[in-house]
Design a protein around this motif. Structure first.
Motif, mmCIF file in Angstrom:
data_model
loop_
_atom_site.group_PDB
_atom_site.id
_atom_site.type_symbol
_atom_site.label_atom_id
_atom_site.label_comp_id
_atom_site.label_asym_id
_atom_site.label_seq_id
_atom_site.Cartn_x
_atom_site.Cartn_y
_atom_site.Cartn_z
ATOM 1 N N LEU A 67 35.639 -81.524 -22.867
ATOM 2 C CA LEU A 67 36.688 -81.197 -21.910
ATOM 3 C C LEU A 67 37.852 -80.558 -22.648
ATOM 4 C CD1 LEU A 67 37.915 -83.087 -18.905
ATOM 5 C CD2 LEU A 67 39.602 -82.620 -20.678
ATOM 6 N N ARG A 68 38.361 -79.482 -22.092
ATOM 7 C CA ARG A 68 39.596 -78.846 -22.568
ATOM 8 C C ARG A 68 40.521 -78.738 -21.372
ATOM 9 N NH1 ARG A 68 38.476 -73.596 -23.594
ATOM 10 N NH2 ARG A 68 40.625 -73.312 -24.199
ATOM 11 N N LEU A 69 41.764 -79.157 -21.566
ATOM 12 C CA LEU A 69 42.773 -79.107 -20.514
ATOM 13 C C LEU A 69 43.941 -78.303 -21.042
ATOM 14 C CD1 LEU A 69 43.298 -80.444 -17.699
ATOM 15 C CD2 LEU A 69 44.484 -82.248 -18.935
ATOM 16 N N TRP A 70 44.439 -77.360 -20.245
ATOM 17 C CA TRP A 70 45.582 -76.558 -20.648
ATOM 18 C C TRP A 70 46.372 -76.156 -19.417
ATOM 19 C CZ3 TRP A 70 40.707 -74.545 -20.213
ATOM 20 C CH2 TRP A 70 40.557 -73.391 -19.462
ATOM 21 N N ARG A 71 47.563 -75.697 -19.666
ATOM 22 C CA ARG A 71 48.382 -75.137 -18.596
ATOM 23 C C ARG A 71 48.861 -73.771 -19.017
ATOM 24 N NH1 ARG A 71 53.896 -77.843 -17.305
ATOM 25 N NH2 ARG A 71 54.079 -75.871 -16.276
ATOM 26 N N ASN A 72 49.135 -72.957 -18.040
ATOM 27 C CA ASN A 72 49.790 -71.684 -18.277
ATOM 28 C C ASN A 72 50.977 -71.616 -17.334
ATOM 29 O OD1 ASN A 72 48.765 -70.791 -15.757
ATOM 30 N ND2 ASN A 72 46.917 -69.984 -16.714
ATOM 31 N N GLU A 73 51.568 -70.459 -17.181
ATOM 32 C CA GLU A 73 52.778 -70.360 -16.358
ATOM 33 C C GLU A 73 52.535 -70.680 -14.890
ATOM 34 O OE1 GLU A 73 50.545 -66.674 -16.554
ATOM 35 O OE2 GLU A 73 51.456 -67.823 -18.162
ATOM 36 N N ALA A 74 51.282 -70.602 -14.424
ATOM 37 C CA ALA A 74 51.019 -70.761 -13.001
ATOM 38 C C ALA A 74 50.126 -71.942 -12.643
ATOM 39 C CB ALA A 74 50.374 -69.480 -12.459
ATOM 40 N N ALA A 75 49.328 -72.442 -13.595
ATOM 41 C CA ALA A 75 48.296 -73.399 -13.204
ATOM 42 C C ALA A 75 47.988 -74.412 -14.297
ATOM 43 C CB ALA A 75 47.016 -72.646 -12.842
ATOM 44 N N LEU A 76 47.411 -75.514 -13.851
ATOM 45 C CA LEU A 76 46.810 -76.499 -14.730
ATOM 46 C C LEU A 76 45.310 -76.246 -14.675
ATOM 47 C CD1 LEU A 76 47.181 -78.979 -16.538
ATOM 48 C CD2 LEU A 76 47.012 -80.395 -14.475
ATOM 49 N N CYS A 77 44.701 -76.070 -15.840
ATOM 50 C CA CYS A 77 43.305 -75.634 -15.915
ATOM 51 C C CYS A 77 42.475 -76.585 -16.755
ATOM 52 C CB CYS A 77 43.217 -74.240 -16.524
ATOM 53 S SG CYS A 77 44.272 -73.021 -15.719
ATOM 54 N N CYS A 78 41.193 -76.648 -16.443
ATOM 55 C CA CYS A 78 40.273 -77.504 -17.169
ATOM 56 C C CYS A 78 38.955 -76.772 -17.372
ATOM 57 C CB CYS A 78 40.036 -78.784 -16.376
ATOM 58 S SG CYS A 78 38.966 -79.962 -17.218
ATOM 59 N N GLN A 79 38.400 -76.914 -18.554
ATOM 60 C CA GLN A 79 37.053 -76.432 -18.846
ATOM 61 C C GLN A 79 36.206 -77.635 -19.219
ATOM 62 O OE1 GLN A 79 36.364 -73.175 -21.708
ATOM 63 N NE2 GLN A 79 34.836 -74.534 -22.613
ATOM 64 N N ILE A 80 35.076 -77.774 -18.564
ATOM 65 C CA ILE A 80 34.129 -78.841 -18.860
ATOM 66 C C ILE A 80 32.821 -78.174 -19.246
ATOM 67 C CG2 ILE A 80 32.888 -80.844 -17.951
ATOM 68 C CD1 ILE A 80 35.249 -81.017 -15.864
ATOM 69 N N SER A 81 32.251 -78.601 -20.368
ATOM 70 C CA SER A 81 30.997 -77.994 -20.809
ATOM 71 C C SER A 81 30.028 -79.071 -21.269
ATOM 72 C CB SER A 81 31.257 -76.989 -21.933
ATOM 73 O OG SER A 81 31.863 -77.613 -23.038
ATOM 74 N N ASP A 82 28.750 -78.709 -21.269
ATOM 75 C CA ASP A 82 27.708 -79.610 -21.761
ATOM 76 C C ASP A 82 26.637 -78.793 -22.462
ATOM 77 O OD1 ASP A 82 25.478 -78.861 -19.926
ATOM 78 O OD2 ASP A 82 26.731 -79.777 -18.387
ATOM 79 N N ASP A 83 25.705 -79.481 -23.089
ATOM 80 C CA ASP A 83 24.617 -78.826 -23.815
ATOM 81 C C ASP A 83 23.280 -79.026 -23.124
ATOM 82 O OD1 ASP A 83 26.327 -77.963 -25.872
ATOM 83 O OD2 ASP A 83 26.188 -79.913 -26.859
ATOM 84 N N GLY A 84 23.319 -79.295 -21.824
ATOM 85 C CA GLY A 84 22.081 -79.553 -21.081
ATOM 86 C C GLY A 84 21.237 -78.307 -20.903
ATOM 87 N N PRO A 85 20.143 -78.445 -20.163
ATOM 88 C CA PRO A 85 19.195 -77.348 -19.985
ATOM 89 C C PRO A 85 19.656 -76.282 -19.000
ATOM 90 C CG PRO A 85 18.496 -79.256 -18.737
ATOM 91 C CD PRO A 85 19.712 -79.672 -19.527
ATOM 92 N N GLY A 86 20.836 -76.416 -18.453
ATOM 93 C CA GLY A 86 21.307 -75.480 -17.437
ATOM 94 C C GLY A 86 21.001 -76.020 -16.057
ATOM 95 N N ALA A 87 21.797 -75.614 -15.108
ATOM 96 C CA ALA A 87 21.627 -76.099 -13.734
ATOM 97 C C ALA A 87 20.522 -75.323 -13.038
ATOM 98 C CB ALA A 87 22.934 -75.946 -12.971
ATOM 99 N N LEU A 88 19.892 -75.976 -12.092
ATOM 100 C CA LEU A 88 18.889 -75.302 -11.281
ATOM 101 C C LEU A 88 19.549 -74.191 -10.476
ATOM 102 C CD1 LEU A 88 17.021 -78.441 -9.918
ATOM 103 C CD2 LEU A 88 16.290 -76.941 -11.779
ATOM 104 N N ALA A 89 18.820 -73.130 -10.232
ATOM 105 C CA ALA A 89 19.354 -72.009 -9.451
ATOM 106 C C ALA A 89 19.906 -72.536 -8.131
ATOM 107 C CB ALA A 89 18.263 -70.984 -9.211
ATOM 108 N N GLY A 90 21.111 -72.154 -7.804
ATOM 109 C CA GLY A 90 21.749 -72.546 -6.556
ATOM 110 C C GLY A 90 22.411 -73.907 -6.583
ATOM 111 N N ARG A 91 22.163 -74.720 -7.599
ATOM 112 C CA ARG A 91 22.715 -76.076 -7.642
ATOM 113 C C ARG A 91 24.233 -76.065 -7.786
ATOM 114 N NH1 ARG A 91 21.185 -81.109 -6.148
ATOM 115 N NH2 ARG A 91 21.737 -82.642 -7.692
ATOM 116 N N LEU A 92 24.759 -75.092 -8.519
ATOM 117 C CA LEU A 92 26.201 -75.035 -8.741
ATOM 118 C C LEU A 92 26.951 -74.270 -7.663
ATOM 119 C CD1 LEU A 92 26.368 -74.416 -12.596
ATOM 120 C CD2 LEU A 92 26.790 -76.531 -11.356
#
Length: 137
Positions: A67-92
């Motif tokens: 998880l990475r959390l940051w802010r800029n002048e307009a928003a609070l933002c988050c990036q979440i990542s994993d090392d899994g096999p990828g999501a099934l088509a359409g799941r996301l």
């Protein structure tokens, strides 16, 4: 990444997590969201959206996430990542309301309902989810 996710960044939090870290991670995200200026329902919505994304990373992405959390002048933002096999088509996609008897799909749908901006990418190396909430003022 587009919109709110761009711009100068002030880093607030960066960490790896597993299932056992989720309660502590939620508290850290909540604290940083309050410090960034989110309050009331917007604070609740941000914390819930990030929590749902983190649960998905652990549950579908190989048991760990980042998880990475940051802010800029307009928003609070988050990036979440994993090392899994990828999501099934359409799941996301998460744009359709999940069926009442379905066993999954509500997390991404909920995140889409709450966030001002959401972007994702998924493939054999894992999944990346970006969430942004507009800051007041």
């Amino acid at each position: 990444m587009t919109g709110f996710l761009n711009g100068d960044r002030q880093s607030l939090l960066a960490c790896r997590f597993t299932h056992t870290d989720l309660p502590r991670l939620r508290h850290m995200v909540a604290w940083q969201a309050a410090r960034a200026g989110l309050a009331g329902m917007r604070w609740d919505d941000f914390v819930l959206a990030v929590h749902e994304g983190s649960v998905n990373a652990v549950g579908h992405g190989g048991g760990t996430g980042r998880l990475r959390l940051w802010r800029n002048e307009a928003a609070l933002c988050c990036q979440i990542s994993d090392d899994g096999p990828g999501a099934l088509a359409g799941r996301l996609d998460g744009t359709a309301v999940p069926e009442p008897d379905s066993t999954g799909g509500r997390g991404m749908w909920l995140i889409r309902q709450l966030a001002d901006e959401i972007t994702f990418a998924s493939g054999a190396e894992g999944t990346l989810l970006w969430i942004a909430f507009r800051l007041p003022g």
